[in-house]
Scaffold this motif. Structure first.
Motif, PDB file in Angstrom:
ATOM      1  N   GLY A 122       0.798  -1.223   0.000  1.00 13.64           N
ATOM      2  CA  GLY A 122       0.000   0.000   0.000  1.00 13.64           C
ATOM      3  C   GLY A 122       0.827   1.268   0.000  1.00 13.64           C
ATOM      4  N   ILE A 123       2.099   1.169   0.337  1.00  8.22           N
ATOM      5  CA  ILE A 123       2.970   2.338   0.372  1.00  8.22           C
ATOM      6  C   ILE A 123       3.292   2.848  -1.034  1.00  8.22           C
ATOM      7  CG2 ILE A 123       5.238   1.198   0.298  1.00  8.22           C
ATOM      8  CD1 ILE A 123       6.070   3.046   2.650  1.00  8.22           C
ATOM      9  N   ASP A 124       3.180   1.966  -2.059  1.00  2.00           N
ATOM     10  CA  ASP A 124       3.601   2.342  -3.410  1.00  2.00           C
ATOM     11  C   ASP A 124       2.851   1.523  -4.450  1.00  2.00           C
ATOM     12  OD1 ASP A 124       5.102   3.583  -5.452  1.00  2.00           O
ATOM     13  OD2 ASP A 124       6.699   2.097  -5.336  1.00  2.00           O
ATOM     14  N   LEU A 125       1.523   1.627  -4.447  1.00  2.00           N
ATOM     15  CA  LEU A 125       0.726   0.908  -5.427  1.00  2.00           C
ATOM     16  C   LEU A 125       0.891   1.548  -6.804  1.00  2.00           C
ATOM     17  CD1 LEU A 125      -2.450   0.440  -3.219  1.00  2.00           C
ATOM     18  CD2 LEU A 125      -1.008  -1.414  -4.104  1.00  2.00           C
ATOM     19  N   ILE A 126       0.921   0.717  -7.822  1.00  2.00           N
ATOM     20  CA  ILE A 126       1.142   1.186  -9.183  1.00  2.00           C
ATOM     21  C   ILE A 126       0.076   2.210  -9.584  1.00  2.00           C
ATOM     22  CG2 ILE A 126       1.247   0.507 -11.613  1.00  2.00           C
ATOM     23  CD1 ILE A 126       3.647  -0.398  -9.946  1.00  2.00           C
ATOM     24  N   GLY A 127       0.528   3.326 -10.143  1.00  2.00           N
ATOM     25  CA  GLY A 127      -0.372   4.354 -10.643  1.00  2.00           C
ATOM     26  C   GLY A 127      -0.813   5.375  -9.625  1.00  2.00           C
ATOM     27  N   VAL A 128      -0.436   5.197  -8.358  1.00  2.00           N
ATOM     28  CA  VAL A 128      -0.883   6.116  -7.294  1.00  2.00           C
ATOM     29  C   VAL A 128       0.078   7.289  -7.137  1.00  2.00           C
ATOM     30  CG1 VAL A 128      -1.289   6.329  -4.804  1.00  2.00           C
ATOM     31  CG2 VAL A 128      -2.194   4.358  -6.057  1.00  2.00           C
ATOM     32  N   SER A 129       1.360   7.018  -7.023  1.00  2.00           N
ATOM     33  CA  SER A 129       2.367   8.073  -6.835  1.00  2.00           C
ATOM     34  C   SER A 129       3.393   7.930  -7.953  1.00  2.00           C
ATOM     35  CB  SER A 129       3.044   7.939  -5.469  1.00  2.00           C
ATOM     36  OG  SER A 129       2.095   7.942  -4.424  1.00  2.00           O
ATOM     37  N   THR A 130       3.227   8.692  -9.019  1.00  8.21           N
ATOM     38  CA  THR A 130       4.031   8.472 -10.215  1.00  8.21           C
ATOM     39  C   THR A 130       5.170   9.480 -10.377  1.00  8.21           C
ATOM     40  OG1 THR A 130       2.422   9.730 -11.518  1.00  8.21           O
ATOM     41  CG2 THR A 130       2.155   7.340 -11.445  1.00  8.21           C
ATOM     42  N   VAL A 154       4.863   8.128   1.221  1.00  3.02           N
ATOM     43  CA  VAL A 154       5.715   7.375   2.142  1.00  3.02           C
ATOM     44  C   VAL A 154       5.659   7.975   3.541  1.00  3.02           C
ATOM     45  CG1 VAL A 154       8.122   6.817   2.709  1.00  3.02           C
ATOM     46  CG2 VAL A 154       7.263   6.443   0.389  1.00  3.02           C
ATOM     47  N   ASP A 155       5.753   9.288   3.643  1.00  3.86           N
ATOM     48  CA  ASP A 155       5.700   9.934   4.954  1.00  3.86           C
ATOM     49  C   ASP A 155       4.358   9.695   5.641  1.00  3.86           C
ATOM     50  OD1 ASP A 155       8.269  10.840   4.654  1.00  3.86           O
ATOM     51  OD2 ASP A 155       7.710  12.876   4.053  1.00  3.86           O
ATOM     52  N   ALA A 156       3.282   9.665   4.843  1.00  2.00           N
ATOM     53  CA  ALA A 156       1.958   9.432   5.412  1.00  2.00           C
ATOM     54  C   ALA A 156       1.787   7.997   5.902  1.00  2.00           C
ATOM     55  CB  ALA A 156       0.883   9.757   4.373  1.00  2.00           C
ATOM     56  N   ALA A 199      14.243   0.989   9.178  1.00  2.00           N
ATOM     57  CA  ALA A 199      15.125   2.063   9.640  1.00  2.00           C
ATOM     58  C   ALA A 199      15.276   3.147   8.582  1.00  2.00           C
ATOM     59  CB  ALA A 199      16.501   1.490   9.998  1.00  2.00           C
ATOM     60  N   ALA A 200      15.040   2.813   7.325  1.00  2.00           N
ATOM     61  CA  ALA A 200      15.096   3.771   6.224  1.00  2.00           C
ATOM     62  C   ALA A 200      14.165   3.284   5.120  1.00  2.00           C
ATOM     63  CB  ALA A 200      16.518   3.909   5.686  1.00  2.00           C
ATOM     64  N   ILE A 201      13.412   4.212   4.532  1.00  2.00           N
ATOM     65  CA  ILE A 201      12.492   3.901   3.434  1.00  2.00           C
ATOM     66  C   ILE A 201      12.817   4.851   2.287  1.00  2.00           C
ATOM     67  CG2 ILE A 201      10.090   3.651   2.724  1.00  2.00           C
ATOM     68  CD1 ILE A 201       9.313   3.438   5.681  1.00  2.00           C
ATOM     69  N   TRP A 202      13.004   4.314   1.097  1.00  2.00           N
ATOM     70  CA  TRP A 202      13.470   5.143  -0.016  1.00  2.00           C
ATOM     71  C   TRP A 202      13.111   4.479  -1.341  1.00  2.00           C
ATOM     72  CZ3 TRP A 202      17.140   2.340  -2.824  1.00  2.00           C
ATOM     73  CH2 TRP A 202      17.673   1.221  -2.144  1.00  2.00           C
ATOM     74  N   PRO A 203      13.134   5.208  -2.460  1.00  2.00           N
ATOM     75  CA  PRO A 203      12.781   4.641  -3.755  1.00  2.00           C
ATOM     76  C   PRO A 203      13.993   4.442  -4.660  1.00  2.00           C
ATOM     77  CG  PRO A 203      12.513   6.987  -3.850  1.00  2.00           C
ATOM     78  CD  PRO A 203      13.125   6.687  -2.496  1.00  2.00           C
ATOM     79  N   VAL A 208       5.263   4.732 -13.479  1.00  2.00           N
ATOM     80  CA  VAL A 208       4.065   4.126 -12.886  1.00  2.00           C
ATOM     81  C   VAL A 208       4.185   3.955 -11.375  1.00  2.00           C
ATOM     82  CG1 VAL A 208       3.418   2.952 -15.021  1.00  2.00           C
ATOM     83  CG2 VAL A 208       4.908   1.785 -13.385  1.00  2.00           C
ATOM     84  N   SER A 209       5.407   4.111 -10.832  1.00  2.00           N
ATOM     85  CA  SER A 209       5.616   4.011  -9.378  1.00  2.00           C
ATOM     86  C   SER A 209       7.063   4.406  -9.096  1.00  2.00           C
ATOM     87  CB  SER A 209       5.342   2.592  -8.855  1.00  2.00           C
ATOM     88  OG  SER A 209       6.360   1.700  -9.252  1.00  2.00           O
ATOM     89  N   GLY A 210       7.494   4.212  -7.839  1.00  2.00           N
ATOM     90  CA  GLY A 210       8.867   4.559  -7.481  1.00  2.00           C
ATOM     91  C   GLY A 210       9.708   3.392  -7.008  1.00  2.00           C
ATOM     92  N   SER A 211       9.129   2.193  -6.963  1.00  2.00           N
ATOM     93  CA  SER A 211       9.831   1.006  -6.452  1.00  2.00           C
ATOM     94  C   SER A 211      10.429   1.280  -5.072  1.00  2.00           C
ATOM     95  CB  SER A 211      10.924   0.540  -7.410  1.00  2.00           C
ATOM     96  OG  SER A 211      11.491  -0.673  -6.960  1.00  2.00           O
ATOM     97  N   VAL A 212       9.554   1.383  -4.084  1.00  2.00           N
ATOM     98  CA  VAL A 212       9.998   1.696  -2.724  1.00  2.00           C
ATOM     99  C   VAL A 212      10.763   0.526  -2.118  1.00  2.00           C
ATOM    100  CG1 VAL A 212       9.204   2.130  -0.362  1.00  2.00           C
ATOM    101  CG2 VAL A 212       8.245   3.426  -2.267  1.00  2.00           C
ATOM    102  N   GLN A 213      11.902   0.863  -1.534  1.00  2.00           N
ATOM    103  CA  GLN A 213      12.775  -0.083  -0.852  1.00  2.00           C
ATOM    104  C   GLN A 213      12.826   0.293   0.641  1.00  2.00           C
ATOM    105  OE1 GLN A 213      14.501  -2.240  -3.305  1.00  2.00           O
ATOM    106  NE2 GLN A 213      13.058  -1.130  -4.610  1.00  2.00           N
TER     107      GLN A 213
END
Length: 345
Positions: free
Chosen positions: A99-107, A116-118, A136-140, A225-230
């Motif tokens: 849910g943090i990075d569903l395709i088409g939501v945050s492009t 991500v902050d939310a 400990a860290a969330i990033w794309p 289409v997304s940011g590929s959150v890691q």
């Protein structure tokens, strides 16, 4: 049988790296390697931790022959203290995470940062409750775009093609575009494109250039289409075992690394894309010059991705998530949904 095999695999990995560790030691398994644009930021963080007295042992998934999709299990089991994960890939263990990075939501990266902050607090609460770990860290990795080894002028050209996917929502998008999703981890994509197992792949311009995808593709369509959150995920028991001084040093190093990894995702994209498509390319040893065809992005295709996200991806994700985590739709609406102006009915 699959669970038994994976349990045996995790046990063998734990034996390989050594299970016993003190709180100020850090056993990391990562997907980063010297060819990745993200590598310097991670190494700088590890150097900072070593300067603070941590005994760091660094391993790579590829070298150990471990699947990225097992990252959460490696940390939850205590085989490692920290691991990098591709969130959409490990979300097979819990759909809520995607849910943090569903395709088409945050492009774009600005929208993604807000999402991500939310979601960060509820994301970590779920990780802690279900897996005994925390991010400990969330990033794309950066904007996820299309690279194909055949002529392409729009999304319509994907119809009938096999296209690399690595998340459930990405597969939904591809299916609704008439393509056949092929689930592949990043190291598997180059040979798949080379051998015709897949005709196209989705990743960032930065990752594709460093991964040499332009050697086996001809067209780049920069529709994100997304940011590929890691995430760099740590075992919660390990983290709570740190002294106050060590915890402060660890948190500082992770915050600095996260900030730099966001910077990499936003600042390197245009350079990597130019290098892949015959544009100006700095001779700094990071990127390689190629001569792919850069396909102009149409507004109609942007609108189509947004429509599929609202009508197909969000409802499908909500139904799957609710089956394992009742109430998750409301949580999403109040976090990412509020940040992006979307509501799942």
């Amino acid at each position: 049988m699959l669970i038994t095999f994976r349990s045996a695999l995790l046990a063998s990995v734990a034996c390989l790296v050594g299970v016993a560790a003190s709180a100020d030691s850090l056993r990391l398994i990562t997907q980063s390697d010297p060819s990745r644009a993200q590598y310097p930021a991670e190494i700088a963080a590890l150097d900072a931790l070593q300067g603070d007295g941590f005994a760091v042992t660094r391993n790579e998934y590829q070298a150990l022959g471990v699947n990225l999709a097992d990252g959460l299990r490696l940390i939850s089991s205590g085989a490692f203290d920290m691991a990098t994960i591709q969130v959409g890939s490990v979300a097979k263990d819990d759909p809520f995470l995607e849910g943090i990075d569903l395709i088409g939501v945050s492009t774009d990266m600005g929208d993604l940062k807000g999402a991500v902050d939310a979601y960060r607090d509820v994301f970590n609460a779920r990780l802690e409750e279900k897996f005994g770990v925390t991010a400990a860290a969330i990033w794309p990795f950066g904007p996820q775009v299309f690279l194909c080894n055949s002529d392409m002028t729009s999304l319509a050209d994907l119809k009938g093609l096999k296209v690399r996917s690595f998340t459930a929502s990405m597969s939904t998008l591809l299916e609704n575009l008439g393509a056949t999703p092929v689930t592949l981890s990043f190291p598997e994509v180059y040979p798949a494109l080379q051998r015709g197992v897949a005709s196209c792949g989705v990743t960032s311009p930065t990752s594709s250039n460093s991964g040499k995808w332009p050697e086996v593709t001809t067209h780049l369509y920069p529709l994100s289409v997304s940011g590929s959150v890691q995430a760099h995920v740590v075992n919660l028991a390990w983290l709570n075992g740190l002294s106050a001084e060590d915890r402060a040093g660890f948190d500082k190093a992770m915050a600095a690394m996260e900030a730099e990894l966001w910077n990499v995702a936003t600042s390197t994209n245009d350079t990597a894309q130019a290098c892949s498509t015959g544009g100006d390319c700095p001779e700094d040893g990071i990127y390689t010059s190629y001569d792919m065809t850069l396909v102009p992005v149409s507004d109609d295709d942007k609108a189509q991705v947004a429509e599929i996200a609202v009508s197909k991806i969000l409802p499908e994700w909500a139904a799957t998530c609710e089956s394992s985590y009742p109430g998750c739709t409301s949580i999403w609406n109040e976090t990412v949904g509020a940040a992006r102006g979307l509501t799942i009915e």
